[in-house]
Design a protein around this motif. Structure first.
Motif, PDB file in Angstrom:
ATOM      1  N   GLN A  60       0.789  -1.107  -0.151  1.00  0.00           N
ATOM      2  CA  GLN A  60      -0.049   0.026  -0.030  1.00  0.00           C
ATOM      3  C   GLN A  60       0.967   1.129  -0.016  1.00  0.00           C
ATOM      4  O   GLN A  60       1.863   1.326   0.922  1.00  0.00           O
ATOM      5  CB  GLN A  60      -0.904  -0.051   1.378  1.00  0.00           C
ATOM      6  N   ASP A  61       0.477   2.225  -0.640  1.00  0.00           N
ATOM      7  CA  ASP A  61       1.114   3.641  -0.629  1.00  0.00           C
ATOM      8  C   ASP A  61       1.369   4.114  -2.212  1.00  0.00           C
ATOM      9  O   ASP A  61       1.713   5.171  -2.367  1.00  0.00           O
ATOM     10  CB  ASP A  61       2.352   3.766   0.230  1.00  0.00           C
ATOM     11  N   ALA A  62       1.697   3.160  -3.066  1.00  0.00           N
ATOM     12  CA  ALA A  62       1.974   3.557  -4.361  1.00  0.00           C
ATOM     13  C   ALA A  62       3.084   4.309  -4.471  1.00  0.00           C
ATOM     14  O   ALA A  62       3.255   5.313  -5.116  1.00  0.00           O
ATOM     15  CB  ALA A  62       0.798   4.264  -4.976  1.00  0.00           C
ATOM     16  N   ASP A  63       4.368   4.132  -3.488  1.00  0.00           N
ATOM     17  CA  ASP A  63       5.641   4.582  -3.696  1.00  0.00           C
ATOM     18  C   ASP A  63       6.154   4.637  -5.118  1.00  0.00           C
ATOM     19  O   ASP A  63       6.202   3.475  -5.791  1.00  0.00           O
ATOM     20  CB  ASP A  63       6.632   4.132  -2.877  1.00  0.00           C
ATOM     21  N   LEU A  64       6.855   5.725  -5.521  1.00  0.00           N
ATOM     22  CA  LEU A  64       7.777   5.396  -7.054  1.00  0.00           C
ATOM     23  C   LEU A  64       8.385   4.163  -6.941  1.00  0.00           C
ATOM     24  O   LEU A  64       8.548   3.551  -8.157  1.00  0.00           O
ATOM     25  CB  LEU A  64       8.696   6.581  -7.047  1.00  0.00           C
ATOM     26  N   ARG A  65       9.230   3.905  -6.105  1.00  0.00           N
ATOM     27  CA  ARG A  65      10.388   2.946  -6.022  1.00  0.00           C
ATOM     28  C   ARG A  65       9.511   1.579  -6.258  1.00  0.00           C
ATOM     29  O   ARG A  65       9.861   0.526  -7.046  1.00  0.00           O
ATOM     30  CB  ARG A  65      10.949   2.704  -4.688  1.00  0.00           C
ATOM     31  N   ILE A  66       8.303   1.478  -5.548  1.00  0.00           N
ATOM     32  CA  ILE A  66       7.385   0.144  -5.799  1.00  0.00           C
ATOM     33  C   ILE A  66       6.820  -0.003  -6.905  1.00  0.00           C
ATOM     34  O   ILE A  66       6.920  -1.097  -7.488  1.00  0.00           O
ATOM     35  CB  ILE A  66       6.213   0.177  -4.450  1.00  0.00           C
ATOM     36  N   ILE A  67       6.486   1.208  -7.699  1.00  0.00           N
ATOM     37  CA  ILE A  67       5.911   1.218  -8.995  1.00  0.00           C
ATOM     38  C   ILE A  67       6.979   0.807  -9.874  1.00  0.00           C
ATOM     39  O   ILE A  67       6.517  -0.073 -10.635  1.00  0.00           O
ATOM     40  CB  ILE A  67       5.492   2.674  -9.372  1.00  0.00           C
ATOM     41  N   ARG A  68       8.158   1.192  -9.627  1.00  0.00           N
ATOM     42  CA  ARG A  68       9.330   0.560 -10.551  1.00  0.00           C
ATOM     43  C   ARG A  68       9.659  -0.715 -10.375  1.00  0.00           C
ATOM     44  O   ARG A  68       9.748  -1.592 -11.416  1.00  0.00           O
ATOM     45  CB  ARG A  68      10.575   1.280 -10.177  1.00  0.00           C
ATOM     46  N   GLU A  69       9.482  -1.375  -9.003  1.00  0.00           N
ATOM     47  CA  GLU A  69       9.409  -2.749  -8.923  1.00  0.00           C
ATOM     48  C   GLU A  69       8.409  -3.652  -9.501  1.00  0.00           C
ATOM     49  O   GLU A  69       8.670  -4.636  -9.984  1.00  0.00           O
ATOM     50  CB  GLU A  69       9.695  -3.089  -7.562  1.00  0.00           C
ATOM     51  N   ILE A  70       7.255  -2.812  -9.706  1.00  0.00           N
ATOM     52  CA  ILE A  70       6.076  -3.668 -10.075  1.00  0.00           C
ATOM     53  C   ILE A  70       6.272  -3.905 -11.812  1.00  0.00           C
ATOM     54  O   ILE A  70       6.129  -4.889 -12.311  1.00  0.00           O
ATOM     55  CB  ILE A  70       4.669  -2.792 -10.192  1.00  0.00           C
TER      56      ILE A  70
END
Length: 332
Positions: free
Chosen positions: A244-254
């Protein structure tokens, strides 16, 4: 010439009178638990901008995740005659002292994104936490319909973690009862940090001999630690993860297939609602209909709970990019 000499002081008096009639901005106190995470920097910016756009002046303090310090900062702002307090607390129970102090001076309090328990809280603005958990679990079941699930709910001092767990189990329970899904690990953490995510993920993997088929975490910060533990075990990219939170780093990992899904919380709309409520409470005006209520253990608190949005690899452009939350060139 005599007439001109007489007019000058008269005009100065008139200008002084009108200047004295100019309305002072409404003073709103804003207490933030800490700004260690990029997400909270964004919240801070949005809330201050929206309050100022509505004619308010923000007196800001942040407490480095120290609730006793935040309580002292609250007293300081109350003594500075703020009309309203907006609070993101560190501890859902200890922060009730803020409401007690504020109400002694007839200052209303709005809890932002973190409910404050067992007190006469005036208003609450957040994203629906139960719905977040439901979205996480529903999507994860579409990816992993059978197997061992690990749940890392989040900070035990934050009511959001409980709401996430309730939502997750709303969706998982039938599959658990049928035996298709086994909850082999479910723990709260002492904070929302990557270190706690790493600790829990290591425990989960060790206890289950790396036989984990899906992990749901309460936040992207926790997920950073989960990533590290999976990487060490050679499992990063092989075990689906929702957060949860849609951090930029997590979006890149997606995008890189190392992460499965996250939840986007509409921070812009949350900040807008918070500013609207703060100004109305400061002016003694009624809040329009359309809000719900949330129990904080003592009363049903009026609340705006906004709808979360699930983000996966297929809808990044139509969600966080379309909302202006992240730029395409930052992601891809």
């Amino acid at each position: 010439m005599k007439r001109i000499n007489w007019l000058i002081p008269f005009m100065l008096i008139v200008l002084a009178v009108f200047a004295g009639c100019k309305k002072e901005p409404v003073k709103i106190g804003f207490l933030l638990h800490g700004v260690s995470h990029d997400r909270w920097e964004r919240d801070k910016k949005l809330i201050i901008e929206n309050i100022e756009a509505n004619g308010g002046e923000v007196l800001f303090r942040q407490a480095n995740d120290d609730q006793s310090l935040q309580n002292k900062q609250a007293k300081e702002l109350i003594d500075l005659d703020v009309a309203v307090l907006v609070v993101v607390s560190s501890d859902q129970d200890l922060s009730a002292e803020i409401i007690r102090m504020a109400h002694q001076k007839e200052v209303p309090v709005i809890a932002y994104d973190r409910l404050i328990k067992n007190c006469d809280l005036d208003f609450y603005v957040s994203t629906n936490g139960v719905r977040v958990g439901e979205l996480q679990a529903s999507y994860m079941m579409s990816v992993v319909s059978k197997g061992n699930y690990g749940l890392i709910m989040g900070d035990e001092h934050d009511n959001n973690a409980l709401m996430l767990f309730i939502g997750q189990m709303n969706r998982l329970q039938d599959k658990v009862e049928s035996g298709d899904i086994r909850i082999v690990y479910s723990e709260y953490t002492s904070s929302w940090t990557p270190e706690e995510g790493y600790r829990c993920a290591k425990e989960m993997l060790e206890q289950n001999k790396n036989e984990i088929h899906a992990i749901i975490t309460g936040s992207d910060e926790l997920a950073y630690g989960v990533h590290q533990a999976l990487k060490e075990a050679g499992l990063l990219g092989k075990v689906p993860i929702a957060s949860q939170d849609a951090d930029l780093r997590i979006i890149r990992e997606i995008v890189k297939d190392n992460h499965t899904a996250t939840i986007y919380k509409p921070l812009g709309e949350m900040a807008k609602k918070t500013a609207e409520v703060a100004i109305k409470l400061a002016k003694g005006e009624k809040i329009e209909k359309g809000y719900s209520t949330v129990s904080n253990g003592k009363r049903l608190v009026p609340a705006y709970e906004l709808e979360p949005i699930l983000v996966n690899k297929e809808n990044i452009t139509s969600t966080v990019v379309a909302e202006g939350f992240h730029k395409p060139e930052e992601i891809f």
